[in-house]
Design a protein around this motif. Structure first.
Motif, mmCIF file in Angstrom:
data_model
loop_
_atom_site.group_PDB
_atom_site.id
_atom_site.type_symbol
_atom_site.label_atom_id
_atom_site.label_comp_id
_atom_site.label_asym_id
_atom_site.label_seq_id
_atom_site.Cartn_x
_atom_site.Cartn_y
_atom_site.Cartn_z
ATOM 1 N N PHE A 104 43.116 80.993 2.661
ATOM 2 C CA PHE A 104 41.854 81.524 2.433
ATOM 3 C C PHE A 104 40.881 80.640 3.397
ATOM 4 O O PHE A 104 39.963 81.432 3.906
ATOM 5 N N GLU A 105 41.056 79.511 3.611
ATOM 6 C CA GLU A 105 40.249 78.584 4.426
ATOM 7 C C GLU A 105 40.299 78.966 5.771
ATOM 8 O O GLU A 105 39.119 79.229 6.406
ATOM 9 N N GLN A 106 41.655 79.335 6.315
ATOM 10 C CA GLN A 106 41.624 79.846 7.610
ATOM 11 C C GLN A 106 40.977 81.181 7.818
ATOM 12 O O GLN A 106 40.318 81.433 8.992
ATOM 13 N N ARG A 107 41.187 82.082 6.983
ATOM 14 C CA ARG A 107 40.358 83.255 6.973
ATOM 15 C C ARG A 107 38.907 83.285 6.875
ATOM 16 O O ARG A 107 38.219 83.872 7.562
ATOM 17 N N LYS A 108 38.590 82.204 6.185
ATOM 18 C CA LYS A 108 37.061 81.792 6.024
ATOM 19 C C LYS A 108 36.611 81.622 7.412
ATOM 20 O O LYS A 108 35.317 82.025 7.866
ATOM 21 N N GLN A 109 37.395 80.650 7.946
ATOM 22 C CA GLN A 109 36.900 80.031 9.448
ATOM 23 C C GLN A 109 36.865 81.352 10.531
ATOM 24 O O GLN A 109 36.094 81.551 11.166
ATOM 25 N N GLU A 110 37.869 82.220 10.284
ATOM 26 C CA GLU A 110 38.088 83.286 11.310
ATOM 27 C C GLU A 110 36.823 84.231 11.059
ATOM 28 O O GLU A 110 36.407 84.738 12.073
ATOM 29 N N ARG A 111 36.636 84.427 9.753
ATOM 30 C CA ARG A 111 35.532 85.350 9.459
ATOM 31 C C ARG A 111 34.199 84.874 10.143
ATOM 32 O O ARG A 111 33.327 85.441 10.491
#
Length: 209
Positions: A3-10
């Motif tokens: 979730f944190e990775q996707r948050k950063q990618e987004r």
């Protein structure tokens, strides 16, 4: 962790989009997004954008690889089954509302499975931050699959200088692609949608219907 990775990618994707030049936001739907498979949908969307490129740029679309710059995002809706696509583009026509009407009219006529004028939403952008947040809001669930790479074109041709003859030819191509009646009906749909959006300010309404 994911979730944190996707948050950063987004967040990075949002920043990238905000750095681009675009002023039209659209939602392309299908008569039934629940029964139109993603493979069929992507085929229709690719042929649609190819047609838009030809309408705008004529033979230069193929000979010089001229394309309308576009960033496209696949969404599946709250129940993961209502497939549709959002996009942002810089208006290729001087009149942004004319661009909105043309894009809607071409899509509505494109295939028996593409949605009618009133169901699609294509409007001039009022709030770029709100639009970027909206088109990326399924990233947390779909990840990079929400980015329709096969539909995007992130390479503006800055050395293209249309002349009067080109402008006249483009006007003829537009008329062939969407008759004045279709454009008039698309303008009515746009007026209705702008009024609805201005009344609520909620982009989520584009998902309905």
């Amino acid at each position: 962790m994911e979730f944190e990775q996707r948050k950063q990618e987004r967040r990075a994707l949002v920043q990238h989009l905000l750095a681009q030049d675009w002023n039209v936001f659209g939602t392309l739907k299908f008569v039934n997004g629940r029964t139109t498979g993603r493979k069929t949908a992507n085929k229709l969307l690719r042929s649609y954008w190819n047609k838009v490129d030809r309408v705008i740029y004529g033979k230069a679309a193929e000979r010089q690889n001229m394309r309308v710059p576009r960033w496209c995002f696949a969404h599946e809706g709250a129940d993961h089954e209502n497939f549709h696509v959002h996009f942002v583009i810089p208006s290729p026509l001087q009149d942004t509302e004319q661009t909105c009407c043309l894009l809607n009219a071409v899509w509505a006529q494109h295939h028996a499975q593409t949605a009618p004028l009133a169901k699609n939403w294509i409007m001039p952008v009022k709030d770029r931050a709100a639009v970027t947040s909206y088109v990326t809001h399924e990233y947390w669930r779909m990840g990079s699959d929400t980015i329709s790479d096969n539909l995007c074109w992130d390479n503006a041709q800055l050395n293209f200088a249309p002349n009067d003859n080109y402008t006249q030819q483009q006007a003829h191509r537009i008329t062939r692609a969407a008759s004045p009646l279709w454009l008039q009906q698309a303008q009515q749909a746009l007026n209705d949608q702008k009024a609805q959006y201005e009344a609520s300010g909620d982009l989520q309404m584009m998902e309905r219907g």
